[in-house]
Design an enzyme around this catalytic site. Sequence first.
Site, PDB file in Angstrom:
ATOM      1  N   ASP A 177      11.787 -17.315   7.523  1.00 12.41           N
ATOM      2  CA  ASP A 177      11.859 -18.421   6.577  1.00 12.41           C
ATOM      3  C   ASP A 177      13.128 -19.248   6.752  1.00 12.41           C
ATOM      4  O   ASP A 177      13.126 -20.455   6.505  1.00 12.41           O
ATOM      5  CB  ASP A 177      11.787 -17.890   5.141  1.00 12.41           C
TER       6      ASP A 177
ATOM      7  N   CYS B 299      10.836  -8.692   6.607  1.00 16.46           N
ATOM      8  CA  CYS B 299      11.225  -9.977   6.034  1.00 16.46           C
ATOM      9  C   CYS B 299      10.197 -10.563   5.074  1.00 16.46           C
ATOM     10  O   CYS B 299       9.193  -9.946   4.761  1.00 16.46           O
ATOM     11  CB  CYS B 299      11.607 -10.943   7.150  1.00 16.46           C
TER      12      CYS B 299
ATOM     13  N   LYS C 297       7.602 -12.603   4.123  1.00  8.82           N
ATOM     14  CA  LYS C 297       6.157 -12.554   3.870  1.00  8.82           C
ATOM     15  C   LYS C 297       5.496 -11.334   4.502  1.00  8.82           C
ATOM     16  O   LYS C 297       4.312 -11.094   4.260  1.00  8.82           O
ATOM     17  CB  LYS C 297       5.484 -13.827   4.415  1.00  8.82           C
TER      18      LYS C 297
ATOM     19  N   SER D  65      13.867 -20.056  -2.214  1.00  9.92           N
ATOM     20  CA  SER D  65      14.300 -18.926  -1.403  1.00  9.92           C
ATOM     21  C   SER D  65      14.989 -17.920  -2.306  1.00  9.92           C
ATOM     22  O   SER D  65      15.541 -18.275  -3.351  1.00  9.92           O
ATOM     23  CB  SER D  65      15.271 -19.415  -0.330  1.00  9.92           C
TER      24      SER D  65
END
Length: 611
Positions: free
Chosen positions: A81, A122, A124, A517
Site C-alpha cells: 500500500d 501486510c 490486505k 492508512s
Amino acid sequence: MPPYRSRTTTHGRNMAGARGLWRATGMKDEDFGKPIIAVVNSFTQFVPGHVHLKDLGQLVAREIESAGGVAKEFNTIAVDDGIAMGHDGMLYSLPSRELIADSVEYMVNAHCADAMVCISNCDKITPGMLMAALRLNIPVVFVSGGPMEAGKVVWEDSVKKLDLVDAMVAAADDHYTDEQVKAIERSACPTCGSCSGMFTANSMNCLTEALGLSLPGNGSTLATHADRKRLFVEAGHLIVDLARRYYEQDDESVLPRSIATFSAFENAMTLDIAMGGSTNTVLHLLAAAQEAEIDFTMADIDRLSRRVPVLCKVAPAVSSVHMEDVHHAGGIMGILGQLDNAGLLTTSIPTVHSETLAKALDHWDVTRTNSEMVHKFYSAAPGGVPTQVAFSQERRFDKVDTDREKGVIHSKEHAFSQDGGLAVLYGNLAEDGCIVKTAGVDDSILKFSGPARIFESQDSAVLGILNGKIKPGDIVLIRYEGPRGGPGMQEMLYPTSYLKSKGLGKACALITDGRFSGGSSGLSIGHVSPEAAEGGTIGLVREGDIIDIDIPNRKIHLAVDDATLAERRAEQDAAGWKPAEERKRKISTALKAYAAMATSAARGAVRKLPD
C-alpha cells in the site's frame, strides 16, 4: 467422522491419474492418506513485509512433514500500500483483498487440501487470507512475517525513531532540506517486515492473536529476530495436530468458525480499540465476520467503543513507540491481560494453541507468569542493522517492561483515555456510520466545526493542500472515493500527511467516503456510509457548508436543513451520482467488475451479487 478432503484425489481406482500427478510433485505411496496441508505463502520482492518469506514457506513445509503431514505450498499476490499510495495504483489495493481470498479458496478447493498454514503480513493479505479461512472452515494457523524494526536517525544530537510516515511528512515540509529528507528516507524502513507502527498490517496480525487463530507473539515479534522462527516451526507441527483432531477424532472445536466466534470478534475489536489500531481493521473484521456467517456489525463496534479504554499508544499516535516496544511490554497477550483484568474480554473461548484464552493468558501474560521462557521471549529487541533477512539477530533487552502505570501498556486504572481508540460516528452525513481513530486525535479538536472544502478526488485534495487552499478551521471533504466511487476505496495517507506537514494536523479535519492508512492520524474521519456513489449525503455537501463533529457524543452533522437536502438530492438524482469534475482515471474491466459488486464500508466493502 469427516473424511480427509484430500482422499477425494488420493483414494480409489478412478483417481489413478490424480495420484500420478501427485507422485510427480514428490509424493510416495506412504504419503497417500496423510493430511495434505496447504502452505499459503505470499512472498514477493515488491513488498518489504514479504520479501523475506521466500524460504519460510519451505521451513513450515519441512515441519509439517516431520509431524506426519504432506505440505504443498502456493503463493498469493501481495500489494504494498505504501508503494501504491498517492497514484492510481491504490485503486487496486482493497480489491486485491477479494482476489487473495478467492485465490486461496480456488487452490484449496481445487486440490482438496485438508488444512492450511497462512503466511501473511501486510495490509490486505492477512484480511484476504482470514476471509478465505472462515469461508473454507478447515483447520488453519496464521503466522505472519512480523513487523520491521523502527528506523532511527541522529537528529539534533539525539537518536530519533522513524517510520514510513515520517518520510512522507518531511518530504512535503519546506522546513526540511533535501539532505534531511534523504536522511529520513534512508533510515525510515531499515529492515524486512511490515511497517513498524500500529498501522494496518500490524493491527491485523495482532488481531489474529485475539481471534485465537495464531500463536502468541505473532503480532509483535520482529521479523528480524531469531525468536520468530519458533512461530513458524510450531505452526507446522500444530496444524498437523489440528487436522488429525478434526478428521480423525471428529473434534470440530479446532475449526476456525468454532474459534473465531462472535465473542472472539468482540475480543478482537476490543483489542483494536484499546491499542488504537488502524481504522481499516473495522473494514476487514466486518468482512471476515460475514465470511464466518457471524452477525457482527457497526452497531457492535459502536457499543464496544463506548466502554473500552485506550491502554496502548503506538505510532502514529505516539512517534516514539513502535511494535518492538509493544513486544518488549508483553505484546498482545500483555494488552489482552489488562483487558481481562478490567472484565472486558470473554476468555472461556478456545484458541488454536490453548484450550481457552484464559489459560493462554495465565501462561503468556508477563504480569501473571514467572516463566523464564515467556519473559525471555518478550525481551527480544531490535538488532539495529539494516537487513532483508529473517531471524538474523538475537539481541535482547535486559528485562521486560511490566510497568502498567507509565510503561508502553497501561492498566485500565491508568489508561491513556477511558474513551476508546476508535469511534463510530452517526448523523445525517453518515446515516450508516463512519469511523475515526480517536487515539490519533488531539484532545483540543474532539469537538470541531468548520466549513467544508470540497474535493471530488484524493488527487485534487492533495493539490489543494499543497497549494495552500486549506486554512485553519477548514474541513477537507473528499468524496467519490468509496468502494464503488473510487473504485477501490483509496487510502488517504498523503492528504493527512500533507496537512501535518503544513502545520494543520491539529487545526483541520478531513472527512471522506474513502479510507485511511493505518499511518494516518489527526481528525481523519473515513468510511462515510452510504458513500457518494450510492447516493450518500456526502454527495450533497456544497462548498462552505458547515459540518459539526462531536466525537465524545459520537455525532457528525451537516448543518443544512432537510428541505434543502431534499432539493439537492432531487437535483443529484437527475444529474447522476458522479463527481462534479472529470477525473483522469483509467478504470480497467477488473476494477469495474469490483465496483459493480462492492458494498458500502459499513458492510466491510465485501462483494454482493446483483439481485
